[in-house]
Design a protein around this motif. Structure first.
Motif, short mmCIF file in Angstrom:
data_model
loop_
_atom_site.label_atom_id
_atom_site.label_comp_id
_atom_site.label_asym_id
_atom_site.label_seq_id
_atom_site.Cartn_x
_atom_site.Cartn_y
_atom_site.Cartn_z
N ARG A 15 44.50 45.53 34.36
CA ARG A 15 45.27 45.82 33.01
C ARG A 15 46.50 46.60 33.09
O ARG A 15 47.44 46.14 32.37
CB ARG A 15 44.36 46.43 31.95
N GLU A 19 47.54 42.04 35.26
CA GLU A 19 46.76 40.74 36.02
C GLU A 19 45.61 40.54 35.25
O GLU A 19 44.97 41.29 34.57
CB GLU A 19 46.43 41.10 37.18
N PRO A 20 44.93 39.31 35.47
CA PRO A 20 43.58 38.92 34.80
C PRO A 20 42.63 39.71 35.22
O PRO A 20 42.63 40.03 36.39
CB PRO A 20 43.48 37.49 34.93
#
Length: 72
Positions: A15, A19-20
């Motif tokens: 986070r 990024e995922p």
């Protein structure tokens, strides 16, 4: 550090970097078991000289179609 704590740390870092988030621990365990079983069945069929069936044939077809697109 437990696996849950490590996952929460990875989610926090993702986070912060935008990024995922990584998948939760154990999220893909059954898929791995299925792939391992299919691989064993495929090797047994090849060694016995039998043609591939069902999921193995479908997976090989997807793999071969993807290779044709990327090489041409």
């Amino acid at each position: 550090m437990s696996i849950t704590q490590h996952h929460f740390l990875d989610v926090y870092r993702a986070r912060q970097l935008g990024e995922p988030a990584p998948p939760a621990p154990g999220a893909h365990d059954w898929q791995v078991v299925r792939e391992w079983r299919d691989h064993r069945q495929f090797r047994a069929a090849v060694m016995a000289g039998r043609p591939a069936r069902e999921r193995i044939r479908a997976g090989l077809g997807r793999w071969l179609r993807g290779r044709r697109r990327s090489t041409g």
